[in-house]
Design an enzyme around this catalytic site. Structure first.
Site, PDB file in Angstrom:
ATOM      1  N   LYS A  64      36.441   0.090 130.450  1.00  0.00           N
ATOM      2  CA  LYS A  64      37.374   1.355 130.377  1.00  0.00           C
ATOM      3  C   LYS A  64      38.156   1.050 129.018  1.00  0.00           C
ATOM      4  CE  LYS A  64      38.253   1.737 135.483  1.00  0.00           C
ATOM      5  NZ  LYS A  64      37.096   0.674 135.663  1.00  0.00           N
TER       6      LYS A  64
ATOM      7  N   SER B 200      43.272   0.135 136.654  1.00  0.00           N
ATOM      8  CA  SER B 200      41.564   0.114 136.666  1.00  0.00           C
ATOM      9  C   SER B 200      40.995   0.816 137.627  1.00  0.00           C
ATOM     10  CB  SER B 200      41.231  -1.691 136.771  1.00  0.00           C
ATOM     11  OG  SER B 200      40.067  -1.774 136.336  1.00  0.00           O
TER      12      SER B 200
ATOM     13  N   SER C 249      35.065  -3.684 134.526  1.00  0.00           N
ATOM     14  CA  SER C 249      36.111  -2.760 133.913  1.00  0.00           C
ATOM     15  C   SER C 249      36.528  -2.992 132.605  1.00  0.00           C
ATOM     16  CB  SER C 249      37.079  -2.596 134.943  1.00  0.00           C
ATOM     17  OG  SER C 249      36.834  -1.837 136.159  1.00  0.00           O
TER      18      SER C 249
END
EC number: 3.4.16.4
Length: 445
Positions: A69, A130, A66
Site C-alpha cells: 500500500k 491498512s 500490505s
C-alpha cells in the site's frame, strides 16, 4: 598500614571496573553489528542520504503483504500533487471494493454503497488501518480500475529504480484469494513481490517526496463511519497498556503487513534530533516480533551512527589539486569539492573514507588538459566518496557511492594570439629538437 591496604584495594577495584568497561565496549559494538535479527530479510537506511546502515538478505524478493500500500499511497499523493484529484474529491464504492469490505477475512472497515466518501477518508483508512477495500476504491478513482492502477504501480516502480518488484494488485493480498475479482491482466495465482531494499527505497521516496504521508501515518487513531479505527503500527504511542511496551520514541510511520504467505512485515520510520531512519523487516513470525526486530534496527542506527562532515566544501585531494590547462594565461588551475560531504558514520570509521576524482573526459583535449577559457566554479568532473572499511552496504539508490561536483577554483583566461603563436613556435622547435636528437642517437645505436 590498614589505611594503606584499604586505599590499595579501592584503587584495584576502580582499575578493574575501568578495564571491564573498556572490554565491554567493543563487545557491545560487535553485538550490535550482528544484531541477530529474527527476520528473513531486513534493512536499515538513513532517511536523508539514503546510506544503508545495515542489511540482511536485502535483495531477496518476498511477498510484502500490505506494505504494498506504500506504492498506492505514493500514487494517490502524486495525483493530489498534480491536481488530478484533491483531498476533498468524493467517490462512491463499486461492487468489488464493497464485497471486500463486507468480508471479515479481508479486514474490511465496512463500507456503504450509494454514499460519497472523500479521498482523505479513504486514504486514512488505508494508511492507518491498512484497509483493503478503501485502497481498491482509491485505485478505481484514479485509474478507472484496479488493473489499470496496477500498471501505474509497476511503471512508477521502474521510474524509482526499485531493484526487485512485481505488483499484481494494490492491496498486498494474494491474487488467488481474490478469485474472479483479481485485477484484469494479472497472474491468477500471483503475489506482489518486493525486496527489503525495494521496500526501503519506496518508503524513502514516499517520505521525502510527500512528507504529508507521515502526518497521517503517525495518527494513532481516526474516526471512520462513526467509530474509531486504530493504527496497526504498535510503535506509535497507543493508550492501551499492552501496546505501550512497543512504543518507540520518534516513530511516525509507516506500514505494517501480514498474510499467510508473507508472514509479518513492517516498514518503519523514526526521527530523533533531526536524524531520520527507515527500516524494513520481512517474514517475521508474529505481530510482536516485527516490532521487536524493528526496535533492534532503530536502536542500532541511533546509537552507533552520527552525521559527520567528512570533507568540507573546497577540500582538495593531495597531489591532485591542480589540472593542466592549454591555451590559457595560466598553465594550471586548482580544483576542489563544490559541496561538503556529510553522512552518518560510526565515529571510529572516519579515517576509512577517502575521495576519488573522476574528470569528465569531454572536458579534456588530446593531451589530457583543460582548454581555456575556464570559469571559476566550472564543473569538470565528480568526486566520489570511497569507504575502505568493513561492512560497506552502499546506498539505497544503487550500487554507486555518493558523489559531489568537482569544480575549478579560479578563472583562467584564454591567452592572446601573440602568446599562443609564440607558444606554438616554441612547441615546434622543441619537437624539432627532440626529433633531431632521436635521429642522431639512431645513427650511433
Amino acid at each position: 598500614m590498614k589505611h594503606y591496604i584499604k586505599k590499595s584495594f579501592a584503587l584495584l577495584l576502580v582499575s578493574i571496573i575501568i578495564m571491564m568497561s573498556i572490554i565491554a565496549q567493543p563487545f557491545s559494538i560487535q553485538a550490535a553489528e550482528s544484531l541477530d535479527l529474527n527476520a528473513e530479510s531486513a534493512i536499515l537506511v538513513d532517511g536523508g542520504t539514503g546510506k544503508v546502515l545495515y542489511a540482511k538478505n536485502p535483495d531477496v524478493a518476498l511477498p510484502p503483504a500490505s506494505m504494498t500500500k506504500m506504492m498506492t499511497e505514493y500514487l494517490v499523493l502524486e495525483a493530489i500533487n498534480t491536481g488530478e484529484i484533491s483531498w476533498d474529491t468524493t467517490t462512491q464504492i463499486s461492487d468489488y471494493p464493497f464485497s471486500i469490505s463486507a468480508n471479515p477475512s479481508f479486514s474490511g472497515v465496512g463500507l456503504t454503497q450509494n454514499k460519497e466518501y472523500t479521498v482523505r477518508e479513504l486514504y486514512e483508512a488505508m494508511a492507518i488501518f491498512s484497509d483493503n477495500a478503501t485502497t481498491i476504491a482509491l485505485a478505481e478513482l484514479i485509474a478507472g480500475s484496479e488493473g489499470e492502477f496496477v500498471k501505474l504501480m509497476n511503471q512508477k516502480a521502474e521510474e524509482m529504480n526499485l531493484p526487485e518488484y512485481k505488483f499484481v494488485n494494490t492491496t498486498g493480498l494474494d491474487n488467488e484469494s481474490l478469485g474472479d475479482n483479481r485485477p484484469e491482466g494479472t497472474d491468477p495465482t500471483g503475489s506482489n513481490l518486493l525486496s527489503a531494499k525495494s521496500a526501503a527505497l519506496l518508503a524513502y521516496h514516499l517520505v521525502n517526496d510527500f512528507p504529508e504521508a507521515l502526518e497521517i501515518s503517525s495518527q494513532t487513531e481516526v474516526e471512520f463511519e462513526g467509530y474509531t479505527i486504530e493504527n496497526l503500527n504498535w510503535m506509535l504511542p497507543h493508550e492501551a497498556t499492552f501496546l505501550q511496551q512497543f512504543h518507540y520514541e520518534g516513530m511516525d510511520g509507516l506500514k505494517t503487513g501480514n498474510t499467510e504467505l508473507a508472514g509479518y512485515t513492517f516498514t518503519g520510520t523514526a526521527e530523533r534530533d533531526g536524524k531520520r531512519l527507515i527500516s524494513v523487516v520481512m517474514k517475521t513470525a508474529s505481530k510482536e516480533e516485527r516490532f521487536q526486530e524493528t526496535k533492534k534496527l532503530m536502536d542500532y542506527g541511533f546509537n552507533n551512527f552520527e552525521k559527520q562532515e567528512l570533507f568540507p566544501a573546497g577540500h582538495q585531494v593531495e597531489d591532485e589539486s591542480v589540472i593542466d590547462v592549454a591555451k590559457g594565461k595560466e598553465d594550471t588551475v586548482d580544483v576542489s569539492l563544490k559541496e561538503a560531504i556529510s553522512i552518518p558514520i560510526k565515529p571510529e570509521d572516519a579515517e576509512a573514507y577517502r575521495i576519488k576524482y573522476s574528470i569528465d573526459e569531454e572536458k579534456l583535449n588530446a593531451d589530457g588538459k583543460l582548454t581555456a577559457p575556464i570559469e571559476k566554479g566550472e564543473k569538470i568532473g565528480t568526486a566520489e566518496l570511497i569507504f575502505e572499511g568493513e561492512n560497506n552496504y552502499g546506498y539505497i539508490f544503487s550500487d554507486k557511492n555518493q558523489t559531489v561536483d568537482l569544480v575549478t577554483n579560479d578563472v583562467v583566461e584564454k591567452s592572446n594570439w601573440f602568446m599562443l603563436t609564440l607558444g606554438a613556435i616554441g612547441d615546434f622547435f622543441a619537437n624539432l629538437f627532440t626529433t633531431s636528437v632521436d635521429w642522431i642517437k639512431g645513427l650511433f645505436s
